[in-house]
Design a protein around this motif. Structure first.
Motif: not given
Length: 92
Positions: A60-64
């Motif tokens: 999720s952090v990577c995608i954000d």
């Protein structure tokens, strides 16, 4: 009756075809940007072996971050192209 709820076939009552074509072209461009964004960030952030149904915190952090960077670069490229276009138009 037209698909926009207008009746009649005269150009004053009908759909402006040029605007419709421009809107379709813009939608195609937005769809292309979205598809490239999804493809790029998915391949960078999500493991090809799906272990869970939902994204984990790291994914999720990577995608954000990926989405934020993608749009920042897209914005900078757009601004650069506008500046180049304005320079070319002003120099002519």
């Amino acid at each position: 009756m037209s698909f926009l709820g207008r009746s009649g076939s005269s150009s004053s009552n009908g759909v402006n075809q040029e605007r419709m074509d421009m809107a379709i072209q813009e939608l195609d461009m937005i769809t292309d940007v979205f598809n490239r964004l999804v493809s790029s960030c998915h391949s960078k952030c999500v493991s090809p072996r799906y272990a869970e149904g939902d994204l984990n915190k790291g994914e999720s952090v990577c995608i954000d971050r990926c989405v934020a960077k993608f749009f920042e670069v897209n914005k900078k490229v757009g601004e650069k192209l506008q500046n180049m276009g304005a320079g070319a138009a002003g120099g002519s």
